[in-house]
Design a protein around this motif. Structure first.
Motif, PDB file in Angstrom:
ATOM      1  N   TYR A   1       0.977  -1.314   0.018  1.00 14.57           N
ATOM      2  CA  TYR A   1      -0.077   0.048  -0.095  1.00 14.57           C
ATOM      3  C   TYR A   1       0.831   1.128   0.032  1.00 14.57           C
ATOM      4  O   TYR A   1       0.538   2.019  -0.816  1.00 14.57           O
ATOM      5  CB  TYR A   1      -0.909  -0.073   1.240  1.00 14.57           C
ATOM      6  N   VAL A   2       2.103   1.344   0.992  1.00 14.61           N
ATOM      7  CA  VAL A   2       2.777   2.546   1.137  1.00 14.61           C
ATOM      8  C   VAL A   2       3.288   2.763  -0.338  1.00 14.61           C
ATOM      9  O   VAL A   2       3.480   4.071  -0.759  1.00 14.61           O
ATOM     10  CB  VAL A   2       3.695   2.417   2.013  1.00 14.61           C
ATOM     11  N   TYR A   3       3.847   1.847  -1.195  1.00 14.65           N
ATOM     12  CA  TYR A   3       4.553   2.083  -2.281  1.00 14.65           C
ATOM     13  C   TYR A   3       3.324   2.475  -3.520  1.00 14.65           C
ATOM     14  O   TYR A   3       3.770   3.725  -3.968  1.00 14.65           O
ATOM     15  CB  TYR A   3       5.072   0.561  -2.951  1.00 14.65           C
ATOM     16  N   SER A   4       2.316   1.856  -3.638  1.00 15.39           N
ATOM     17  CA  SER A   4       1.373   2.528  -4.682  1.00 15.39           C
ATOM     18  C   SER A   4       0.820   3.676  -4.114  1.00 15.39           C
ATOM     19  O   SER A   4       0.772   4.638  -4.792  1.00 15.39           O
ATOM     20  CB  SER A   4       0.211   1.389  -4.690  1.00 15.39           C
ATOM     21  N   HIS A   5       0.609   4.126  -3.009  1.00 18.12           N
ATOM     22  CA  HIS A   5       0.272   5.145  -2.399  1.00 18.12           C
ATOM     23  C   HIS A   5       1.255   6.496  -2.761  1.00 18.12           C
ATOM     24  O   HIS A   5       0.941   7.473  -2.978  1.00 18.12           O
ATOM     25  CB  HIS A   5      -0.158   5.292  -1.098  1.00 18.12           C
ATOM     26  N   SER A   6       2.674   5.941  -2.394  1.00 18.83           N
ATOM     27  CA  SER A   6       3.478   7.241  -2.881  1.00 18.83           C
ATOM     28  C   SER A   6       3.749   7.448  -4.290  1.00 18.83           C
ATOM     29  O   SER A   6       3.967   8.663  -4.644  1.00 18.83           O
ATOM     30  CB  SER A   6       4.882   6.581  -2.266  1.00 18.83           C
ATOM     31  N   VAL A   7       3.563   6.470  -4.977  1.00 15.98           N
ATOM     32  CA  VAL A   7       3.402   6.630  -6.370  1.00 15.98           C
ATOM     33  C   VAL A   7       2.356   7.535  -7.144  1.00 15.98           C
ATOM     34  O   VAL A   7       2.501   8.440  -7.587  1.00 15.98           O
ATOM     35  CB  VAL A   7       3.633   5.353  -7.312  1.00 15.98           C
ATOM     36  N   ASN A   8       1.204   7.215  -6.322  1.00 20.28           N
ATOM     37  CA  ASN A   8      -0.044   8.047  -6.465  1.00 20.28           C
ATOM     38  C   ASN A   8       0.136   9.325  -6.067  1.00 20.28           C
ATOM     39  O   ASN A   8      -0.239  10.488  -7.074  1.00 20.28           O
ATOM     40  CB  ASN A   8      -1.237   7.698  -5.895  1.00 20.28           C
ATOM     41  N   VAL A   9       0.699   9.613  -4.940  1.00 19.52           N
ATOM     42  CA  VAL A   9       0.898  11.178  -4.312  1.00 19.52           C
ATOM     43  C   VAL A   9       2.020  11.617  -5.302  1.00 19.52           C
ATOM     44  O   VAL A   9       1.710  12.925  -5.494  1.00 19.52           O
ATOM     45  CB  VAL A   9       1.259  11.027  -2.975  1.00 19.52           C
ATOM     46  N   ALA A  10       2.946  11.031  -5.846  1.00 20.06           N
ATOM     47  CA  ALA A  10       3.872  11.443  -6.748  1.00 20.06           C
ATOM     48  C   ALA A  10       3.428  11.990  -7.978  1.00 20.06           C
ATOM     49  O   ALA A  10       3.472  13.192  -8.384  1.00 20.06           O
ATOM     50  CB  ALA A  10       4.884  10.700  -6.927  1.00 20.06           C
ATOM     51  N   VAL A  11       2.592  11.184  -8.789  1.00 15.70           N
ATOM     52  CA  VAL A  11       1.862  11.626  -9.816  1.00 15.70           C
ATOM     53  C   VAL A  11       0.898  12.876  -9.575  1.00 15.70           C
ATOM     54  O   VAL A  11       0.966  13.832 -10.304  1.00 15.70           O
ATOM     55  CB  VAL A  11       1.203  10.647 -10.603  1.00 15.70           C
ATOM     56  N   ILE A  12       0.071  12.685  -8.596  1.00 18.55           N
ATOM     57  CA  ILE A  12      -0.725  13.898  -8.428  1.00 18.55           C
ATOM     58  C   ILE A  12      -0.088  15.319  -7.947  1.00 18.55           C
ATOM     59  O   ILE A  12      -0.515  16.302  -8.503  1.00 18.55           O
ATOM     60  CB  ILE A  12      -1.978  13.312  -7.414  1.00 18.55           C
ATOM     61  N   SER A  13       0.964  14.991  -7.230  1.00 23.14           N
ATOM     62  CA  SER A  13       1.715  16.268  -6.876  1.00 23.14           C
ATOM     63  C   SER A  13       2.619  16.909  -8.261  1.00 23.14           C
ATOM     64  O   SER A  13       2.398  18.272  -8.374  1.00 23.14           O
ATOM     65  CB  SER A  13       2.911  15.780  -5.884  1.00 23.14           C
ATOM     66  N   LEU A  14       2.841  15.974  -9.071  1.00 27.91           N
ATOM     67  CA  LEU A  14       3.600  16.458 -10.147  1.00 27.91           C
ATOM     68  C   LEU A  14       2.469  17.464 -11.056  1.00 27.91           C
ATOM     69  O   LEU A  14       2.896  18.492 -11.555  1.00 27.91           O
ATOM     70  CB  LEU A  14       4.362  15.147 -11.000  1.00 27.91           C
ATOM     71  N   VAL A  15       1.469  16.779 -11.360  1.00 27.44           N
ATOM     72  CA  VAL A  15       0.367  17.348 -12.234  1.00 27.44           C
ATOM     73  C   VAL A  15      -0.053  18.702 -11.470  1.00 27.44           C
ATOM     74  O   VAL A  15      -0.258  19.702 -12.187  1.00 27.44           O
ATOM     75  CB  VAL A  15      -0.862  16.374 -12.347  1.00 27.44           C
ATOM     76  N   LEU A  16      -0.313  18.749 -10.310  1.00 19.60           N
ATOM     77  CA  LEU A  16      -0.451  19.677  -9.670  1.00 19.60           C
ATOM     78  C   LEU A  16       0.591  21.027  -9.583  1.00 19.60           C
ATOM     79  O   LEU A  16       0.312  21.982  -9.858  1.00 19.60           O
ATOM     80  CB  LEU A  16      -0.887  19.497  -8.106  1.00 19.60           C
ATOM     81  N   GLY A  17       1.616  20.623  -9.452  1.00 14.85           N
ATOM     82  CA  GLY A  17       3.042  21.219  -9.543  1.00 14.85           C
ATOM     83  C   GLY A  17       3.060  21.985 -11.176  1.00 14.85           C
ATOM     84  O   GLY A  17       3.255  23.208 -11.036  1.00 14.85           O
ATOM     85  N   ILE A  18       2.825  21.333 -12.014  1.00 12.32           N
ATOM     86  CA  ILE A  18       2.620  21.733 -13.533  1.00 12.32           C
ATOM     87  C   ILE A  18       1.551  22.715 -13.668  1.00 12.32           C
ATOM     88  O   ILE A  18       1.660  23.722 -14.194  1.00 12.32           O
ATOM     89  CB  ILE A  18       2.388  20.600 -14.542  1.00 12.32           C
ATOM     90  N   ALA A  19       0.282  22.391 -13.022  1.00 12.43           N
ATOM     91  CA  ALA A  19      -0.688  23.297 -13.132  1.00 12.43           C
ATOM     92  C   ALA A  19      -0.409  24.679 -12.505  1.00 12.43           C
ATOM     93  O   ALA A  19      -0.722  25.797 -12.697  1.00 12.43           O
ATOM     94  CB  ALA A  19      -1.950  22.730 -12.791  1.00 12.43           C
ATOM     95  N   LEU A  20       0.375  24.671 -11.447  1.00 14.05           N
ATOM     96  CA  LEU A  20       0.859  25.912 -10.513  1.00 14.05           C
ATOM     97  C   LEU A  20       1.931  26.414 -11.356  1.00 14.05           C
ATOM     98  O   LEU A  20       2.733  27.626 -10.905  1.00 14.05           O
ATOM     99  CB  LEU A  20       1.279  25.481  -9.476  1.00 14.05           C
ATOM    100  N   LYS A  21       2.464  25.735 -12.363  1.00 14.91           N
ATOM    101  CA  LYS A  21       3.494  26.499 -13.238  1.00 14.91           C
ATOM    102  C   LYS A  21       4.917  26.570 -12.476  1.00 14.91           C
ATOM    103  O   LYS A  21       5.690  27.517 -12.746  1.00 14.91           O
ATOM    104  CB  LYS A  21       3.433  27.679 -13.941  1.00 14.91           C
ATOM    105  N   LEU A  22       5.211  25.415 -11.931  1.00 12.92           N
ATOM    106  CA  LEU A  22       6.561  25.389 -11.189  1.00 12.92           C
ATOM    107  C   LEU A  22       7.599  25.303 -12.033  1.00 12.92           C
ATOM    108  O   LEU A  22       7.382  24.504 -13.057  1.00 12.92           O
ATOM    109  CB  LEU A  22       6.564  24.408 -10.093  1.00 12.92           C
ATOM    110  N   PRO A  23       8.824  25.764 -11.688  1.00 11.53           N
ATOM    111  CA  PRO A  23       9.980  25.519 -12.822  1.00 11.53           C
ATOM    112  C   PRO A  23      10.381  24.197 -12.760  1.00 11.53           C
ATOM    113  O   PRO A  23      10.209  23.439 -11.793  1.00 11.53           O
ATOM    114  CB  PRO A  23      11.090  26.425 -12.056  1.00 11.53           C
ATOM    115  N   LYS A  24      11.039  23.836 -13.791  1.00 10.52           N
ATOM    116  CA  LYS A  24      11.276  22.258 -13.797  1.00 10.52           C
ATOM    117  C   LYS A  24      12.372  21.634 -12.676  1.00 10.52           C
ATOM    118  O   LYS A  24      11.856  20.494 -12.141  1.00 10.52           O
ATOM    119  CB  LYS A  24      12.143  22.060 -15.227  1.00 10.52           C
ATOM    120  N   LYS A  25      13.150  22.271 -12.332  1.00 13.19           N
ATOM    121  CA  LYS A  25      13.842  22.000 -11.027  1.00 13.19           C
ATOM    122  C   LYS A  25      12.968  21.929  -9.867  1.00 13.19           C
ATOM    123  O   LYS A  25      13.115  20.762  -9.184  1.00 13.19           O
ATOM    124  CB  LYS A  25      15.015  23.175 -10.549  1.00 13.19           C
TER     125      LYS A  25
END
Length: 182
Positions: A1-25
């Motif tokens: 569970y922790v593994y799949s949860h961490s991957v899900n959180v990473a994907v969701i966070s990344l998409v949200l970061g893109i929406a917030l127009k964060l720099p690549k770094k």
């Protein structure tokens, strides 16, 4: 569970970061930190992590130590950025000061940690666990919106709600992230 949860959180966070127009770094730091946000749970007993009944106050206190434990563990790594490490420590902090481990408020909380906090809550609440049924994605969005400004950063929740399309339980993963609609 922790593994799949961490991957899900990473994907969701990344998409949200893109929406917030964060720099690549910053997106790299965000994704790495989100993947490792719960690494401290590896130092918590499996009896607590897998418990099917409601946790006692003592067990909750032990579980909450995962933030400090994860940060301490990651602090020994010189290959990770400070931005990625701080996510493990702060992903349960809240703008109203009632989070843990340090009770930080608003601007004291790293922006990347605020993003992971929302992604973490979304995945946690929309995924079933042995001691709790999954909520419908639309109910999770309502929960996030009703706690914006208290438990979660208001502006980031607002952006999150614009990129998430909830579907009924049992369809795909429950959400479609509108990455290409930004």
């Amino acid at each position: 569970y922790v593994y799949s949860h961490s991957v899900n959180v990473a994907v969701i966070s990344l998409v949200l970061g893109i929406a917030l127009k964060l720099p690549k770094k910053q997106l790299q730091y965000l994704c790495t930190g989100a993947l490792l946000h719960d690494v401290g749970k590896s130092f918590i007993s499996k009896e607590i992590l897998m418990k099917e009944e409601e946790l006692t106050l003592e067990e909750i206190s032990t579980l909450q130590q995962h933030s400090n434990l994860g940060y301490k563990y990651l602090s020994d790594s010189y290959d990770l950025s400070a931005n990625s490490k701080i996510i493990a420590l702060q992903h349960h902090e809240r703008p109203d000061g009632f989070g843990y481990p340090n009770g930080l408020i608003n601007d004291e909380i790293n922006t990347l940690s605020k993003i992971v906090s929302i992604a973490n809550a979304y995945d946690e609440l929309s995924t079933g666990r042995p001691n709790r049924k999954a909520m419908f994605p639309s109910d999770v969005l309502e929960y996030l919106m009703s706690n914006a400004g208290k438990m979660f950063d208001y502006d980031i929740v607002n952006t999150f709600c614009k990129i998430v399309i909830p579907f009924s339980k049992g369809t795909f993963t429950g959400i479609v992230l509108g990455v290409f609609q930004l």
